[in-house]
Design a protein around this motif. Structure first.
Motif, short mmCIF file in Angstrom:
data_model
loop_
_atom_site.label_atom_id
_atom_site.label_comp_id
_atom_site.label_asym_id
_atom_site.label_seq_id
_atom_site.Cartn_x
_atom_site.Cartn_y
_atom_site.Cartn_z
N UNK A 3 0.82 -1.20 0.00
CA UNK A 3 0.00 0.00 0.00
C UNK A 3 0.86 1.26 0.00
N UNK A 4 1.89 1.28 0.85
CA UNK A 4 2.75 2.47 0.93
C UNK A 4 3.48 2.73 -0.38
N UNK A 5 3.89 1.65 -1.05
CA UNK A 5 4.60 1.78 -2.32
C UNK A 5 3.68 2.33 -3.41
N UNK A 14 2.16 8.23 3.15
CA UNK A 14 1.36 7.30 3.94
C UNK A 14 2.25 6.64 4.98
N UNK A 15 1.85 6.74 6.24
CA UNK A 15 2.67 6.20 7.33
C UNK A 15 1.91 5.23 8.22
N UNK A 16 0.67 4.90 7.85
CA UNK A 16 -0.12 4.01 8.69
C UNK A 16 0.14 2.55 8.32
N UNK A 17 -0.72 1.66 8.77
CA UNK A 17 -0.53 0.22 8.59
C UNK A 17 -0.34 -0.14 7.12
N UNK A 18 0.73 -0.90 6.85
CA UNK A 18 1.04 -1.28 5.48
C UNK A 18 0.55 -2.70 5.20
N UNK A 19 -0.08 -2.90 4.06
CA UNK A 19 -0.58 -4.22 3.68
C UNK A 19 -0.32 -4.44 2.20
N UNK A 46 -20.34 7.69 -3.57
CA UNK A 46 -19.58 6.60 -2.97
C UNK A 46 -19.34 6.77 -1.49
N UNK A 47 -19.37 8.01 -1.00
CA UNK A 47 -19.15 8.25 0.42
C UNK A 47 -20.26 7.65 1.28
N UNK A 48 -21.43 7.47 0.68
CA UNK A 48 -22.55 6.87 1.42
C UNK A 48 -22.38 5.37 1.61
N UNK A 49 -21.37 4.79 0.95
CA UNK A 49 -21.20 3.34 0.99
C UNK A 49 -19.84 2.93 1.58
N UNK A 50 -19.22 3.88 2.26
CA UNK A 50 -17.92 3.59 2.86
C UNK A 50 -18.02 2.49 3.91
N UNK A 51 -19.06 2.54 4.72
CA UNK A 51 -19.21 1.52 5.78
C UNK A 51 -19.35 0.13 5.18
N UNK A 52 -20.06 0.02 4.05
CA UNK A 52 -20.19 -1.27 3.38
C UNK A 52 -18.84 -1.74 2.86
N UNK A 53 -18.06 -0.81 2.31
CA UNK A 53 -16.74 -1.15 1.80
C UNK A 53 -15.83 -1.64 2.93
N UNK A 54 -15.91 -0.97 4.08
CA UNK A 54 -15.10 -1.37 5.24
C UNK A 54 -15.53 -2.76 5.72
N UNK A 55 -16.83 -2.98 5.80
CA UNK A 55 -17.34 -4.28 6.23
C UNK A 55 -16.88 -5.40 5.29
N UNK A 56 -16.72 -5.07 4.01
CA UNK A 56 -16.30 -6.08 3.03
C UNK A 56 -14.79 -6.29 2.99
N UNK A 57 -14.05 -5.48 3.77
CA UNK A 57 -12.62 -5.74 3.90
C UNK A 57 -11.69 -4.69 3.32
N UNK A 58 -12.19 -3.50 2.99
CA UNK A 58 -11.33 -2.45 2.44
C UNK A 58 -10.20 -2.12 3.40
N UNK A 59 -8.99 -1.95 2.87
CA UNK A 59 -7.84 -1.61 3.71
C UNK A 59 -7.59 -0.11 3.75
N UNK A 60 -8.19 0.63 2.80
CA UNK A 60 -7.99 2.08 2.73
C UNK A 60 -9.17 2.71 2.01
N UNK A 61 -9.56 3.89 2.48
CA UNK A 61 -10.61 4.66 1.81
C UNK A 61 -9.97 5.92 1.22
N UNK A 62 -10.25 6.17 -0.05
CA UNK A 62 -9.82 7.41 -0.69
C UNK A 62 -11.08 8.22 -0.99
N UNK A 63 -11.11 9.45 -0.48
CA UNK A 63 -12.32 10.26 -0.59
C UNK A 63 -11.97 11.74 -0.63
#
Length: 485
Positions: A3-5, A14-19, A46-63
């Motif tokens: 992710x950082x790369x 980006x300095x948070x958790x790398x995956x 798409x901002x209205x569906x961020x929680x669904x994306x997180x629940x499905x396993x998203x590692x990062x949100x770009x908004x």
């Protein structure tokens, strides 16, 4: 890719958790573990569906908004614009390793991609098409969808094509793709500009906005620019490597001794002092322009003249573009993708010049098209037709009668209205007499008809061949090819 790369390549700190990133997604329903979800504002936010994306396993949100969520997020000025570099870098920057030839303009894009593919393939180049009929390598279709795919799909297929050994990609470049930043980060080897006519004003509102979108984009590119000098807007295209083609105004490529008939085209082209003799199965003056654009590009790419001539002359037809079926009693059926006033004028005027019998034209107008466009298409169809059959063409949620009311405003020939396109085509066959021509416009080889939000399976070419099978008692592969030209 880490992710950082990936984010570093996009100039994001980006300095948070790398995956290890699994994919790039902008539809929350398709998110899987360790996908990046890009929240885009469109018909849905798409901002209205961020929680669904997180629940499905998203590692990062770009908004573009500071959304409250339980995973890391990156706030950008334009999330749609960020989708292109993310996709490009995630799929290994393969577009930079390919020779990309873009084709842009209202009409002629698909035809040029097929003509140019035939030329390049004849010369021994492993090439692909990306456009209205999908992503194609030879006769193999890898994808079918938007004329210019969304960035994620586009860069995925650039990688697929590169891994297959493809070196050249000829891609249709729509105005929507330009406006929506789908092409950001792609540097073509060449771009062909065909023309600009009344189209997409439901989105761009004015011809000025539509033309600026195209012209400004072309002028921003550092590549060979091949332009139709006979088109009004071409005068605004500038650059160090502008090459022109045309029949009216002085140009680098021009044609003489043009013979145009229902059987095809013959002419001699002068391409920057290279003489190329054309004997093509394609017909119509507009295809002289399409061929000139293609052979000019080929010369600019240093393709040898024999390969150019053979590539053009060996191309039998272009799927969904003036596909001809020669029947008994001198009857002809023609299927064409023409779906704009300019397209109608070019196709129907050519048919009128070729044929002496009646012309029966089947078409419809899409549900989101503007009223003036519908009126103009009806007027043009009326000018060249003896009978018109109105049917559906991606009407979606619009009322069939309202659409037809607009179309019929300036029609002065008999009109039959049939909602079901299959039934309309069958009715058209039943009306044909000796020397008649049945013209079916608007969809070409598209495989569906959008009605009330549902893509209903439909293919004009399949319906024509089905009616021929019934009428002549032949099956495809066992006789029908004898009457397909």
């Amino acid at each position: 890719m880490k992710l950082s790369q990936l984010l570093k390549k996009c100039n994001i700190d980006y300095t948070e958790k790398d995956v290890e990133v699994h994919g790039i997604v902008f539809d929350s329903r398709k998110v899987k573990r360790n996908d990046i979800f890009v929240a885009i504002k469109g018909s849905l936010d798409g901002n209205d569906y961020v929680s669904q994306a997180v629940d499905n396993g998203a590692c990062l949100i770009i908004s573009e908004e500071n959304i409250d969520c339980s995973v890391p997020k990156v706030i950008v000025e334009n999330s749609r614009k960020m989708l292109s570099p993310l996709s490009k870098h995630f799929y290994g920057d393969c577009c930079d390793k390919l020779n990309i030839i873009m084709v842009t303009g209202t009409n002629g894009k698909t035809s040029i991609t097929y003509i140019l593919q035939s030329i390049l393939s004849t010369s021994g180049i492993n090439c692909a098409i990306m456009g209205t009929n999908g992503v194609l390598v030879g006769n193999r279709q890898l994808y079918y969808g938007l004329t210019t795919p969304d960035p994620v799909d586009m860069h995925y297929y650039f990688k697929v094509l590169y891994d297959m050994g493809v070196t050249h990609v000829i891609m249709e470049t729509s105005a929507h793709a330009i406006a929506l930043h789908k092409l950001d980060g792609i540097t073509p080897k060449a771009i062909i500009y065909t023309n600009l006519t009344n189209e997409h004003l439901d989105y761009f509102h004015t011809m000025q906005e539509y033309s600026h979108t195209k012209v400004d984009y072309i002028n921003s590119l550092d590549c060979i620019k091949i332009i139709n000098i006979d088109d009004t807007y071409s005068r605004y295209i500038v650059g160090d490597e502008v090459v022109s083609y045309g029949l009216i105004n002085p140009s680098d490529t021009f044609a003489i001794n043009i013979e145009n008939s229902i059987a095809g085209l013959k002419f001699c082209a002068n391409v920057m002092d290279n003489i190329i003799n054309i004997s093509s199965k394609l017909c119509g003056l507009y295809n002289v322009y399409n061929i000139m654009a293609s052979i000019t590009c080929a010369v600019c790419l240093n393709i040898d003249i024999p390969s150019i001539e053979k590539g053009v002359n060996n191309l039998l037809n272009i799927p969904g573009r003036f596909n001809k079926y020669l029947l008994d009693l001198n009857r002809i059926v023609i299927v064409d993708f023409a779906h704009t006033p300019d397209g109608f004028e070019k196709v129907l005027s050519e048919i009128k010049s070729f044929r002496s019998g009646r012309i029966i034209t089947i078409f419809g107008c899409v549900g989101y098209s503007d009223s003036n466009k519908r009126k103009l298409m009806g007027e043009i169809a009326s000018k060249y037709s003896d009978e018109i059959i109105l049917t559906v063409d991606n009407i979606n949620y619009q009322n069939f009668n309202i659409v037809n009311k607009d179309i019929k405003t300036n029609i002065n020939v008999p009109v039959k209205e049939i909602f079901d396109r299959k039934v309309a085509i069958k009715y058209g066959f039943e009306q044909m007499k000796a020397n008649d021509t049945l013209v079916i416009l608007g969809k070409g080889c598209e495989t569906s008809n959008l009605i009330n939000g549902v893509k209903v399976p439909h293919n004009d070419i399949e319906e024509v061949e089905h009616n021929i099978e019934i009428q002549y008692n032949v099956k495809k592969g066992a006789g029908i090819e004898d009457i397909i030209v």
